[in-house]
Design a protein around this motif. Sequence first.
Motif, PDB file in Angstrom:
ATOM      1  N   UNK A  89      -7.788   4.443   9.491  1.00  0.00           N
ATOM      2  CA  UNK A  89      -8.329   4.007   8.203  1.00  0.00           C
ATOM      3  C   UNK A  89      -8.552   2.504   8.250  1.00  0.00           C
ATOM      4  N   UNK A  90      -9.719   2.088   7.747  1.00  0.00           N
ATOM      5  CA  UNK A  90     -10.082   0.673   7.646  1.00  0.00           C
ATOM      6  C   UNK A  90     -10.338   0.389   6.174  1.00  0.00           C
ATOM      7  N   UNK A  91      -9.346  -0.179   5.506  1.00  0.00           N
ATOM      8  CA  UNK A  91      -9.440  -0.362   4.054  1.00  0.00           C
ATOM      9  C   UNK A  91      -8.390  -1.363   3.588  1.00  0.00           C
ATOM     10  N   UNK A  92      -8.613  -2.000   2.432  1.00  0.00           N
ATOM     11  CA  UNK A  92      -7.619  -2.915   1.850  1.00  0.00           C
ATOM     12  C   UNK A  92      -6.505  -2.136   1.164  1.00  0.00           C
ATOM     13  N   UNK A  93      -5.696  -2.820   0.377  1.00  0.00           N
ATOM     14  CA  UNK A  93      -4.543  -2.189  -0.287  1.00  0.00           C
ATOM     15  C   UNK A  93      -4.975  -1.422  -1.536  1.00  0.00           C
ATOM     16  N   UNK A  94      -5.535  -0.245  -1.307  1.00  0.00           N
ATOM     17  CA  UNK A  94      -6.005   0.609  -2.387  1.00  0.00           C
ATOM     18  C   UNK A  94      -5.168   1.885  -2.407  1.00  0.00           C
ATOM     19  N   UNK A  95      -5.196   2.661  -3.500  1.00  0.00           N
ATOM     20  CA  UNK A  95      -4.376   3.870  -3.574  1.00  0.00           C
ATOM     21  C   UNK A  95      -4.580   4.835  -2.418  1.00  0.00           C
TER      22      UNK A  95
ATOM     23  N   UNK B   9       7.105   1.503  -8.552  1.00  0.00           N
ATOM     24  CA  UNK B   9       5.689   1.506  -8.902  1.00  0.00           C
ATOM     25  C   UNK B   9       4.936   0.615  -7.935  1.00  0.00           C
ATOM     26  N   UNK B  10       3.873   1.140  -7.340  1.00  0.00           N
ATOM     27  CA  UNK B  10       3.014   0.380  -6.430  1.00  0.00           C
ATOM     28  C   UNK B  10       1.852  -0.226  -7.210  1.00  0.00           C
ATOM     29  N   UNK B  11       1.768  -1.538  -7.224  1.00  0.00           N
ATOM     30  CA  UNK B  11       0.631  -2.207  -7.857  1.00  0.00           C
ATOM     31  C   UNK B  11      -0.314  -2.635  -6.738  1.00  0.00           C
ATOM     32  N   UNK B  12      -1.458  -1.973  -6.652  1.00  0.00           N
ATOM     33  CA  UNK B  12      -2.381  -2.188  -5.532  1.00  0.00           C
ATOM     34  C   UNK B  12      -3.370  -3.310  -5.825  1.00  0.00           C
TER      35      UNK B  12
END
Length: 359
Positions: free
Chosen positions: A69-75, A247-250
Amino acid sequence: MDLLLKCDANYVPLTPITFLKRANVVYANRTSVIYEGTRFTWSQTYERCCRLADSLRSLNVGKNDVVSVLAPNIPAVYEMHFAVPIAGAVLNAINTRLDAKSIATILSHSGAKLFFVDYQNVELASEALSLLNGAAPSVIACIDDIDTPTGVRFGQLEYEQLVQRGNPGYTGELVQDEWDPIALNYTSGTTSAPKGVVYSHRGAYLSTLSLILGWEMGNAPVYLWSLPMFHCNGWTFTWGVAARGGTNVCLRSTTAKDVYHNIAEHSVTHMCCAPIVFNILLEAKPHERREITSPVEILTGGAPPPASLLQNIERLGFHVTHAYGLTEATGPALVCEWQKKVEQTSTAGSGKTQGKARD
């Protein structure tokens, strides 16, 4: 005494997957993920991970197959930390700051079967795939923004569609051997080509517990994702926040405005970052700042921050713990403990400042 044989009553392989399963039972209605206007509870996150895992299985992704996966800090990246191993596969989160050549090297070396790409990284991914000369992953899927869909598509599939079409009742592939791989990470490639490091289910489980204990991460933390999840699986806090029912705050990007806003808006209690983020926070413009009303615990890694930098950042409302680690050690392996006694006195200019001594 006769040899005591392993059985379900006395032995279970260690795996971080159990953190999510427990969170689904114990913290079902507690908020698990916040991203812009999108929120999920732990029961919803568990269901989404099961659905995605089932969809991965339908694509013939199974034991020891690599999902990149190539992505920022998203859900989506957070969910993949559970969904991919639930399907029996191995997660490879790629550094979005690498160039196309390095990403192509990782895709080739890992033998990735499926490649997820965030809509913002499509151009970079396209360039990397063009360097593979036909040895690209067999399935490519785009991750559109879950909060504000853009309609951008790349490859054959789209992430949210995969989640929705999966079976919510899928319980996953049982981990038979805790030595099985759960993640494949790569070094940054600053001195040569990126080098791969395999994390086992057991290693990830124990590293996670070590950090949440060492950091004294209490129940129901609100964790801000300022540290990239592709850095040693977010220093294993991708799994650790679930273990504590937090809780994860993305965040898509670590800007001063976004960090201050999310801390104030969601009452953030914990975050990790490199010392460079301290400068981003300290140099924030007045309109970007928000008052921090309760202390925020920061775990920082790398070279020890100068005492003056620590003092300045703590005046803003942060409490810093320093750690050191590397990709080969599943992230932070050493933690610099604050001592109770104020024993260290340093002289700066004409004034004296006192700080807590460390181990």
